[in-house]
Design an enzyme around this catalytic site. Structure first.
Site, PDB file in Angstrom:
ATOM      1  N   LYS A  95      56.888 -18.771  -2.780  1.00  0.00           N
ATOM      2  CA  LYS A  95      55.554 -18.062  -2.581  1.00  0.00           C
ATOM      3  C   LYS A  95      55.568 -16.727  -3.216  1.00  0.00           C
ATOM      4  CE  LYS A  95      52.602 -16.871   1.500  1.00  0.00           C
ATOM      5  NZ  LYS A  95      52.569 -16.684   2.892  1.00  0.00           N
ATOM      6  N   LYS A 113      53.506 -22.169  -3.736  1.00  0.00           N
ATOM      7  CA  LYS A 113      52.367 -21.596  -3.497  1.00  0.00           C
ATOM      8  C   LYS A 113      52.098 -20.171  -3.957  1.00  0.00           C
ATOM      9  CE  LYS A 113      49.692 -19.874   0.631  1.00  0.00           C
ATOM     10  NZ  LYS A 113      49.620 -19.355   2.092  1.00  0.00           N
TER      11      LYS A 113
END
Length: 330
Positions: A203, A255
């Site tokens: 992330k 992500k």
């Protein structure tokens, strides 16, 4: 050599001549089951609240969320990932609404499970950013820094209340070191070995989260660069993957998706569990905004972006277009 000898003998264009030819030899195919719908539910509202920076996306009421879950199920979508938006007055330094059995996310989990049962995977965001008055993903120390280990204790509590509320899958998204192991232990301690963990393994501290801040009513002060990954780095993604797998992750996520397809491909090559990618708010809003201006073909751009994510190695994709695209594919 004849006068025709200079023409190509191999013509790849022969395999692009008609729609049915292109469909037959397509190497990557999208399917409704590929998709997970992220959805926001807001406490204390009587009507869905449009998100100005995310056209067509709303903060749901409890009732409209149940309807959205049923629509996703009927379209063939595999799961719905829930994000709770508590009233501002209930936020505090430690994110109490996140562990309150009557907090908005836990209430919504019970609502959706009662509505769809086991026919749709009900997933929950496991993080403190929506519930803290400072907007960070963890507990702060006296210097205002995110305290990794104190935050893990909160995540353990959150995992247990989310499991009790009906989550099939919990998604620890805060990027705290050791979060997957702590969440797995917490779930196992209450006999919930059946609850799966979707690890937000990779992330990045991305500029593309902007519209999401509005969607969750973020109170963030500062940034998250000390715990989310640096966009310049790639190798540490595989290090994070190895740690999450060792700690018991059942699925892993990259992500954002679009700007990090190279990372997604690396993770997919190295992972022995399913790989998920999150097409985040900024990716969604850019396409919607450009389409609204008439600069791109909206439907084609949506499918192209999702195909690229799957081609790079994602088995499943979180996307705000999940239900729409699944319907169209059917």
């Amino acid at each position: 050599m004849t006068k025709y000898g200079s023409f190509p003998g191999t013509r790849p264009r022969r395999l692009r001549t008609t729609p049915v030819m292109r469909r037959m030899i397509a190497e990557t195919r999208l399917d409704p089951a590929d998709f997970i719908l992220p959805a926001f539910v807001r406490e204390g509202v009587s009507e869905p609240v449009p998100i100005s920076s995310m056209p067509r996306v709303v903060q749901h009421t409890r009732d409209s969320l149940k309807k959205a879950a049923v629509e996703a199920l009927e379209a063939g979508v595999s799961g719905i990932m829930l994000f709770g938006v508590p009233e501002d007055a209930k936020k505090d330094a430690v994110g109490t609404p996140g562990t309150d059995p009557d907090g908005i996310l836990q209430v919504a989990l019970r609502d959706v499970r009662a509505e769809v049962g086991d026919e749709l995977l009900v997933m929950s965001d496991l993080c403190l950013d929506e519930t803290t008055d400072h907007g960070h993903c963890g507990v702060l120390d006296e210097q205002g820094r995110v305290d990794n280990d104190a935050t893990l204790e909160r995540y353990a509590e959150m995992a247990q209340v989310q499991a009790d509320a009906g989550a099939h899958v919990v998604g620890p998204s805060g990027m705290m070191d050791g979060q997957i192991g702590v969440v797995r232990d917490a779930l196992d301690q209450i006999g919930r070995e059946d609850v799966a963990i979707l690890a937000y393994t990779v992330k990045y501290a991305s500029a593309f989260y902007g519209p999401f801040r509005e969607a969750v009513g973020s109170s963030l002060r500062g940034d998250r660069k000390t715990y989310q990954q640096d966009p310049a780095n790639a190798r540490e993604s595989l290090r994070e993957l190895a740690l999450d797998l060792e700690e018991g992750a059942d699925m892993v996520m990259v992500k954002p998706a679009g700007p990090y397809l190279d990372i997604l491909a690396r993770v997919a090559d190295a992972s022995d569990v399913p790989v998920v990618a999150y097409q985040i708010s900024g990716e969604y809003s850019m396409v919607e905004a450009a389409a609204e201006k008439g600069w791109i073909d909206r439907d084609r751009a949506i499918l192209e972006s999702l195909t690229g994510i799957k081609r790079a190695g994602a088995q499943n994709i979180l996307t705000y277009w999940a239900t729409e695209v699944a319907r169209n594919l059917r």
